[in-house]
Design an enzyme around this catalytic site. Sequence first.
Site, short mmCIF file in Angstrom:
data_model
loop_
_atom_site.label_atom_id
_atom_site.label_comp_id
_atom_site.label_asym_id
_atom_site.label_seq_id
_atom_site.Cartn_x
_atom_site.Cartn_y
_atom_site.Cartn_z
N CYS A 16 -8.70 22.73 -0.61
CA CYS A 16 -8.94 21.68 0.38
C CYS A 16 -8.03 20.48 0.12
CB CYS A 16 -10.40 21.23 0.33
SG CYS A 16 -11.59 22.52 0.74
N ASP A 408 -9.07 5.02 -30.67
CA ASP A 408 -9.18 3.57 -30.67
C ASP A 408 -9.85 3.19 -31.99
OD1 ASP A 408 -9.35 0.87 -29.66
OD2 ASP A 408 -11.48 1.26 -29.36
N SER A 440 -25.67 -19.74 -36.39
CA SER A 440 -24.49 -19.39 -35.59
C SER A 440 -24.62 -17.98 -35.02
CB SER A 440 -23.22 -19.48 -36.45
OG SER A 440 -22.09 -19.02 -35.73
N HIS A 442 -21.74 -16.33 -34.10
CA HIS A 442 -20.40 -15.78 -34.26
C HIS A 442 -20.46 -14.45 -35.02
CE1 HIS A 442 -16.15 -15.52 -35.42
NE2 HIS A 442 -15.92 -16.45 -34.50
N ASP A 479 -24.98 -33.83 -50.94
CA ASP A 479 -23.75 -33.04 -50.96
C ASP A 479 -23.27 -32.69 -49.55
OD1 ASP A 479 -23.82 -32.70 -53.89
OD2 ASP A 479 -25.61 -31.49 -53.44
N LEU A 482 -19.00 -26.92 -46.95
CA LEU A 482 -18.07 -26.40 -45.95
C LEU A 482 -18.00 -24.88 -46.05
CD1 LEU A 482 -15.08 -28.88 -46.49
CD2 LEU A 482 -16.60 -28.86 -44.52
#
Length: 706
Positions: A16, A408, A440, A442, A479, A482
Amino acid sequence: MQELHLKIGKMTCTNCSNAIERICSKIQGVEKVSVSYLNASGIFLLSSKEARAKIQQKIKDLGYEVLQNDEDIYEFKLKELQKLKFNLILSVIISALAMLLMMSFHGILSELLQMILGLFGVFYCGRGFFVHAFKGLKNLALDMNTLVSLGSLSAVIYSFLAFLGIFETHLYFAEASMIISFVLLGKFLEENAKFKANSTQKGLENFEVKTARLVQKDGSFTLVNPSFLQVNDEVLVKEGESISVDGVVLEGKAEVDMSVISGEFMPLLKQKGDSVEAGGLVVSGLLRIRASKKAMDSNLEHIKNLIFQASNAKMPITLLVDKLSAYFVGTILILALITFIAWWFIAGLNEAFLHSSALLLVSCPCALGLATPIALVLAIHNASKHHILIKNPSAIELLRKIKEGIFDKTGTLSEEKLSIYAHNLSKENFELLSKLEYFSTHPIANAIKSNDEAQVTHINKDKLEFFTARGLLYTDEKDVFLAGNETFLKEKGVMISQEQHNFVLENAKFAPIVVYFAKNKTCLGCVCLQNELRKEAYTLIASLKALGIKSLILSGDNEKSVKSVAQKLDIKEYYANLKPEDKLEFIKKRRDAFFVGDGVNDAASLRLATVSFALNAGSNLAKENGDFILIKDDLIGIDYALKLSKKTFSIIRLNLFWACIYNALCIPLAAGLVPGISLSPHIAALAMCFSSLCVVMNSLRLKKDI
């Protein structure tokens, strides 16, 4: 040149799509045509607008249907499959009743009922074959519908003449109806298997941004359809929203998840002057963007177009089978005509009808039609028991020839999350860092943070400050703490000791992402994070190597991360920082490879690859375009699929061998070419049924586990 994309319904086989290609290519203004039976779609390259209407009209003239853009091809196929199932069941019932009458009862009443049932079975249940055959003949497009129609029609005409007393012979109304039943069975099995492959266009809708926040001249905002955005329009994108256009950041700062486009799962910092692409998700922050392209010209739309183009690409083996199929039908018709004419001159009209009808019936492509689809259906059932969904049945055959496995990285070989590989913090300092990261969302924080809400109640959230794409700062009564990357700590006056650098270098091979933790400008230590590999990845790569299949990685992620995964799995060849079109170009050159992916950016490659595997936990678009879906996200399913491919092809090959041998032996007998042996239409129909039964019995071996 203009491209016309159409959804085409009511195609019943590859002949077809071939007929549409061949006839539409002759229309003035049509430069190139590619029609896909599997995807029920076609692409037409036009040099004039007038050709659009002619193409659609010609498709309708051939007996097919042009679906409008707002029609869902999935729903259309579902309705067609239900109609086919109804016709099949009805045809089987009618055929069984007609056969019962033929074998158990005699006399005029029995013959009359056989005729009524036979005519109903052939011309009602098999009406689709006759409609397509008639329209195909009008346009000189021969296909399997032509052969099925002529075979059953010749049996009906001959039986009708016998019923009227013109020929003194057996009635073949039951056999004619049975022919329709067997062909419908083959067609239903094939269509039911292919129905699992949903429309690509349906999957694309899941990734469209529905609205965009357009900035007006007076500074106000208006929600608009992204399709109407033009070059230089300004849009505002807030946290949690997707970017709708390719453009440049005018104001703001944000972390943007670009995994849809690049495969890079770590969010990227975007600020004034940076370019952004449609499809990116703002994880944190706010961006004001000026469009550099129309929304419809964005890279995301380009990926969608790549998928559509790839879905209609035809492989050489497909083209070869299409041509052979068309020649087969024409050859049988010519042989039947020659047989009719020859026997008319030799022995009269009665013998001519008998031999030509027998030839058409015995060569009716039931066994050929069932040889592949019934084996594929059973293979699909076998695979489903092992949590593998086969969406493209033809990929089973192609998989056996594979020599390379292309993977991948993120979300495929590795999880889409980070895990701690090593750290040199004290227990007390590590616990404090995990508590601070609790606040957070993240990906880095998710790998380190504590999941116990009760442990972070003493942390004063108001004294916690996050710096986009750099880190965090926390101040208690005495204190200052970081946590972040090396650049962030240096900005705050923290020096990284050589001891810390040495620790990072020791682990950089397998854990390239580092979070430093400091107190009052003194570095306390660091945490090295890795992409966590899937546990079964090691087993699969080793198994492929034992089979002589080479493994390699294509990824949009950074080179350090890709290299780390490749070294862990002992994969020698890998490529990083690739765009979707880069992957696509690579896969075009590797026609003997399978591809495994999970993201939107992998979708076009999954569609174009000779064979492709998508993970169930991956994006919907990836799953729409994969040939195989690994339901449990277990890569070992690829190894089972390879074994299943070899067994399935072995059975299909035996089915086709039997069908060909059957035709090679029976066609000369039906045509009366073997002295002293004659194959009547009745025996020819039974032989056809026996041939189909042999194919079915052989295919049933696929029900067993491998």
